[in-house]
Structure formats: C-alpha cells, structure tokens
Design an enzyme around this catalytic site. Structure first.
Site, PDB file in Angstrom:
ATOM      1  N   ASP A   1       0.853  -1.196   0.000  1.00  0.00           N
ATOM      2  CA  ASP A   1       0.000   0.000   0.000  1.00  0.00           C
ATOM      3  C   ASP A   1       0.885   1.241   0.000  1.00  0.00           C
ATOM      4  O   ASP A   1       1.008   1.914   1.016  1.00  0.00           O
ATOM      5  CB  ASP A   1      -0.900   0.047   1.238  1.00  0.00           C
TER       6      ASP A   1
ATOM      7  N   ARG B   1       4.312   2.796   2.944  1.00  0.00           N
ATOM      8  CA  ARG B   1       4.898   1.580   3.510  1.00  0.00           C
ATOM      9  C   ARG B   1       6.419   1.577   3.408  1.00  0.00           C
ATOM     10  O   ARG B   1       7.093   1.027   4.273  1.00  0.00           O
ATOM     11  CB  ARG B   1       4.348   0.342   2.792  1.00  0.00           C
TER      12      ARG B   1
ATOM     13  N   ARG C   1      -6.198  10.775   2.439  1.00  0.00           N
ATOM     14  CA  ARG C   1      -5.895   9.703   1.477  1.00  0.00           C
ATOM     15  C   ARG C   1      -6.696   9.896   0.190  1.00  0.00           C
ATOM     16  O   ARG C   1      -6.397   9.266  -0.820  1.00  0.00           O
ATOM     17  CB  ARG C   1      -6.211   8.349   2.097  1.00  0.00           C
TER      18      ARG C   1
ATOM     19  N   LYS D   1      -9.499   2.041  -4.879  1.00  0.00           N
ATOM     20  CA  LYS D   1     -10.191   1.566  -3.690  1.00  0.00           C
ATOM     21  C   LYS D   1     -10.910   2.756  -3.034  1.00  0.00           C
ATOM     22  O   LYS D   1     -10.541   3.901  -3.283  1.00  0.00           O
ATOM     23  CB  LYS D   1      -9.200   0.923  -2.713  1.00  0.00           C
ATOM     24  N   HIS D   2     -12.014   2.518  -2.317  1.00  0.00           N
ATOM     25  CA  HIS D   2     -12.583   1.265  -1.851  1.00  0.00           C
ATOM     26  C   HIS D   2     -14.020   1.218  -2.358  1.00  0.00           C
ATOM     27  O   HIS D   2     -14.855   1.996  -1.876  1.00  0.00           O
ATOM     28  CB  HIS D   2     -12.562   1.181  -0.341  1.00  0.00           C
TER      29      HIS D   2
ATOM     30  N   HIS E   1     -11.592  -0.625   9.908  1.00  0.00           N
ATOM     31  CA  HIS E   1     -10.678  -1.531  10.592  1.00  0.00           C
ATOM     32  C   HIS E   1     -11.248  -1.950  11.948  1.00  0.00           C
ATOM     33  O   HIS E   1     -10.923  -3.026  12.458  1.00  0.00           O
ATOM     34  CB  HIS E   1      -9.319  -0.857  10.823  1.00  0.00           C
TER      35      HIS E   1
ATOM     36  N   ASP F   1     -10.631  -5.822   0.463  1.00  0.00           N
ATOM     37  CA  ASP F   1      -9.796  -5.232   1.501  1.00  0.00           C
ATOM     38  C   ASP F   1      -9.471  -6.341   2.502  1.00  0.00           C
ATOM     39  O   ASP F   1     -10.019  -7.453   2.432  1.00  0.00           O
ATOM     40  CB  ASP F   1     -10.530  -4.061   2.157  1.00  0.00           C
TER      41      ASP F   1
END
Length: 607
Positions: A151, A159, A220, A251-252, A264, A337
């Site tokens: 990601d 990352r 984001r 996404k998403h 999450h 996801d």
C-alpha cells in the site's frame, strides 16, 4: 498438503501458444497498412495469445492450485527463506509455517503483500531479494508467478521509506489541481516499486471525501469534488500503469468517503441513495474503469440503498456483481480489503467470509485472519458445490490474465543492478519536492506573510519530529529557532509553557493535526495569538483544522502532510521563497456550524 512442482509447463504452454497463433501471425503481417489496421490486428493477436495461454494454464492447474491463486497474505521476514528466530516464531503463530517460501508452497498463493511490521521493507536491495526469492519459489511450486503488492499510497499511508522517493499523498496532489502531477507521481512510484519486485500497488484511493470527520480516508482522498477526484484518479492510474509492468488498484468500492466509522474497527454505514451514489461516489471508479485500471479493491461498508440485505460491500453480490461488474462493466480483478478487518468480520465467521466474498464477485481474498481456515473453507465450498468450479475458473482466469499482461510469466524477477539507477534518483526527489511546493495552500492571511526578515522563530504544536523538522528548516535559512512539542491534547500547563517559551521571538509557528477530534490544540492557538507575536498555523494533515482557529491566528497554511517535503514547502511559503500555489481540494465548513462553508473547494490565496 502435497503440491505438484511443474515449472516446465510454462514452457509447454508457451510453445503451444506459439504453434496455435503462428499462421494467424503470418496472415496479419500481410494486412495492408490502412487506417491503423496493423496496430489493431497486433492488439487482437496479443489478446488471442493471452487467452490461449490462460486456457492452457487453467487446464494444467489442480483445484488446490486454483484456490491458492485466490489468496493474498503476508509473511514475516526480510528474505523468503528466513531463519531468524523471531520471524520463524511469528510465521508459525500466524500461518503454521517457518517462512514465506513454505507459505507459498503450502497454499499455492496467488499473491503476497508487504508491510514494515512484517519485516519486509528494510531497504531496496533487501526488498528486491525478498521478491525474487518468493517468485522463484512460486514458479518452482506451481508454475505461476506471484502478484507482490503493498500500500504505497504516499502521504500518511507510506509503507516504504527513503531512499525510495517520498511523494506527496493524494489530497496534497489534489490541492495542485493538476492531473499531470498526479500522473508524474504515479509514474515515478510505479517505476520504483517495480524495481523492487513489487508488481501491484494498492493505490490510488478513489473515495470522494465528502465527510470532514471521516476517520479512515481523509487526506488519502484527492478531495471532495467527484469530477476532480475522477480526473486525478484517472491520471494516477495511467501513471502507475504507464510501463505496463505494475498493476494499479483503485479503492474502496463502492465508495468509503462519507463514513464516520473506521472499517478496521467496525462496520460503517453509508446512507446515500442510489442517485447520490451515482453522483458522488461512482464517478472516480467509472473513470478508472474507462482508463483500464487493473484491479479494484472492495470496501467493508454497509450501503443499504445498494443492498438491502446489509451485507458489507465485500460480501454483496448486488454491489460487486450487480453494480461493479454489470452496471459499470468492469471485468478485471476484484480484490477484497483485508479480511482481518472488523468491518467484514462483525457479522460472519472467518470460515464464511472468504466463501461469501467469492460468491459476491470478488476474485482475490486479502489477508484472511487464518489462511488455513480460509483456504480449506473455499476448498470445502468447491467440493460441496456451493462454489462452482466454473466460478473458481472465472476468477483464476482474471488473475492469470493480469499476471500475463504484466509480463510476469516472461520474467517476474527484479534486476538488482538497476535499483540504484532507478530508486530515489535526484530527478525523482526534485519532482516530489516540486509537487509538494505546488500543493501548499495559503488559506488565510492579513498581510503578515510572507516574512522577509530573519530573526527568532518558535515552533510548537503537534508532532515531535514535525516540530523539530520545521524548526530545522528555519535554522537552515539562518533563523534562530527553538521548538517545543505540546502534543495531540495539550493541557493548560502545556499551553502555559508554550506561551512562556514564545516570549521574545519574532515569529510563532504552530503545527496542528486533527482538531476536530482534539480541540485542545485550538486552545493552544488561541493562547499564542494573544502574545502579540505574529502567528502562523500550519495544518500538517487535515485542512479542516483551519475552521477551528481561523479567527485566532494571523495566517494559516495547509500542507496535507507532515512529511519533510511538505514542511519544507511550508517554510518556503512563509518566508516568501515560493509563492503559495495550492488550492483547497475540499470544502472547509465552519466548526460551529457544519452546514456553512467557510472556505470553498478551489480557495487559495497567493502573494
């Protein structure tokens, strides 16, 4: 679990494909050069070759191998055959294997995803070595190379750190209002990732952030205007996929931009009508599909107007098949996801989630919490007929087409000799800084900015490294700078300390982050604005912060990021070295009246 070792079949398939299309190729070469016909014939032949290849691959694969291709998960370790005791223990705890090689061999994985917390992302040469080791194991075990993903959205979801180029995130790029810069960022990132052996990036975010309180999307997203986001998403998809060897993932789906729950941690609910979905959420996904995006990632959200069963979108046939496949016409790879997130686990068992996702229309299953349970649940569903073998073949064919299109069957390996000439080059670093410079947004100013003279500056507010880095940028320019971190929720004592420390300075800079959740930072701004010293407030993540202190500070900037490049850009604007070019990519509403727009999309002052 026994697995066949059949890498020779790649060569057999290639030979058969060549024989089958040889006569067609010869006749195509004789086509007259009229109206671009040879190019169209070439494209048709490539498609034919790919489909023949995929058919032969499916014919030679066992059911176990096909089911394995549907799964993507992580392995601990900086090498595929790690013997590090900590990595081995973590792999045993998570997956019942010692290392990534064993994980790929045991489950015939279709893909592997990298994280820093799984000890995968230490430096470029190590990452390339890990990628090559995993690919060699996959080809040896099943004859099918891996999709290797991460990601690397940039911005707050990054990352891989330096020396990989640290590019601005989506909302910062959105603030430039220049799709060419979105393309450039995608192109640079795509080239660098592929040099590390990563061939799939789970980016860009196509969600339209219409909810300022969104706890999981926010910066984001490219912004709050659907067409603006669509333009930026299209450009970045084209940038990522420009070399043809890296897959981009939007996404998403069907859109995560109007949530107030982090998926999450729970199951968000979107209350848009179908018409609102078409107007607000769908345009970026439609645009990405028109741009031939390689993959689409699902959202763990309830969307009652799109599926009255209230199943999360990841498990919803009306959403994944009815809307994404049938209505929007997408026939590429759909990846879920993470199946470890609470948003998809809250109502269904970990053995049912992967089966339901496949029945809904997903192709690849990302990070199930128990790979053995998930794998065997899908195998059992195939054995009982709950999932037909044709349904499995549909998904595997899509995955194989993607891998073929990326050139992975020809050469899945990274070239270590090319890393240093591709990753973190001076040209890439300069491009990243230029994009950041063009994103910095001056939201309010009474004429205090720019600051022409050099003097004493006090930097305070959110972020230990953020305040220190910004103070360092001032010091580099000859300022006598001090800094004091007051944190996310400064206490009255913290605020009093900051006021005392500010005495005698010529300029105060306050860094803020997410004042909607942490309003104590606005109290800090209010207290410092009473000192009589010029104050500049810099929102280092959410531009919505300005609504909480616009009446209390002399000037306010938005950087959309606390990365070094963003802070450098802010200092350059404060000191007049650069004109502010950024324009808000979102509407900013009054903090005391969320129905009233304080600063509109497109607002931005200049010198």
């Amino acid at each position: 679990m026994t697995r066949s070792k059949r890498p020779w079949k790649i060569g057999v398939v290639a030979v058969l494909c060549g024989v089958l299309i040889a006569s067609t190729t010869t006749s195509a070469a004789a086509e007259p050069n009229t109206n671009g016909m040879p190019e169209r014939v070439s494209e048709w032949l490539e498609g034919l070759k790919r489909e023949i290849f995929v058919k032969f691959q499916l014919m030679r694969m066992t059911t176990e191998e096909k089911v394995g291709q549907l799964f993507v998960t992580y392995a601990y370790g900086d090498s595929s055959d790690t013997t590090d005791p900590t990595d081995v223990a973590d792999n045993q705890s998570a997956h019942g294997v010692d290392n990534g090689d064993e994980l790929v061999e045991t489950y015939n994985l279709g893909g592997v995803i990298y994280f820093s917390w799984s000890n995968n992302l230490n430096d470029p040469h190590q990452i390339a070595g890990l990628s090559n080791g995993l690919q060699e194991t996959a080809v040896e075990a099943t004859g099918t190379p891996l999709l290797i993903s991460t990601d690397q959205e940039h911005g707050i979801v990054t990352r891989i750190g330096p020396p990989v180029t640290q590019l601005p995130g989506a909302m910062a790029i959105g603030a430039t209002h220049d799709p060419e810069l979105a393309y450039t960022a995608g192109q640079i990132s795509g080239q660098e990732l592929r040099a590390l052996g990563i061939n799939q990036n789970f980016a860009p975010v196509a969600d339209v952030n219409v909810n300022p309180g969104n706890p999981v999307i926010g910066v984001r997203s490219f912004g709050s205007n659907p067409q603006h986001v669509a333009d930026m998403v299209t450009a970045q998809v084209n940038g990522y996929q420009s070399a043809g060897d890296l897959a981009s993932t939007v996404k998403h789906f069907p859109g995560h931009g109007d949530t107030d729950v982090d998926s999450h941690l729970g199951l968000p609910v979107i209350t848009h009508t179908y018409e609102e979905w078409r107007e607000l959420d769908a345009p970026p996904f439609e645009a990405a599909i028109a741009a031939d995006v390689d993959t689409v990632m699902t959202a763990h959200i309830q969307f009652p107007e799109l599926d009255e069963s209230l199943r999360p979108a990841t498990l919803s046939e009306p959403i994944l098949t009815g809307l994404l496949r049938d209505e929007l016409g997408y026939d590429g790879v759909v990846v879920t996801d993470s199946l470890s997130m609470e948003g998809v686990r809250s109502e269904y068992g970990d053995d049912r989630v992967p089966v339901m996702a496949l029945l809904a229309g997903a192709d690849m299953l990302l990070m199930p919490p128990d790979i053995d349970l998930a794998y065997n649940a899908v195998m059992d569903a195939v054995d009982t007929g709950e999932i037909s073998r044709n349904r499995i073949d549909e998904s595997v064919a899509r995955i194989l087409r993607l891998k073929h299109s990326l050139g992975l069957f020809d050469d899945p390996l990274a070239d270590p000799d090319k890393i240093d000439e591709c990753v973190g080059t001076p040209a890439n670093l300069a491009a990243a800084q230029d994009i950041s410079d063009q994103s910095t947004t001056l939201i309010s100013n009474d004429g205090t900015l720019p600051i022409a003279a050099t003097g004493d500056v006090f930097v305070t507010g959110w972020g230990v490294s953020t305040t220190a880095t910004m103070a360092g940028h001032f010091a580099d320019r000859g300022w006598d700078s001090t800094n004091l971190t007051t944190g996310t929720t400064p206490t009255p004592a913290d605020i009093a300390e900051a006021v005392d420390a500010a005495e005698g300075n010529d300029l105060i800079v306050i860094t803020t982050n997410n004042l909607a959740a942490y309003p104590e930072q606005a109290d800090l701004a209010a207290a410092l604005s009473q000192t009589g010293i010029p104050v500049v407030a810099v929102a280092v993540q959410n531009p919505y912060d300005v609504a909480h202190y616009v009446d209390q500070t002399v000037a306010s900037l938005a950087t959309y990021s606390y990365a070094t490049a963003g802070l450098e850009s802010a200092v350059a604007v404060i000191l007049g070295e650069n004109d502010p070019h950024g324009q808000l990519p979102v509407d900013v509403y009054r903090s005391d009246d969320p129905a009233t727009i304080l600063f509109e999309f497109g607002h931005g002052l200049t010198y």
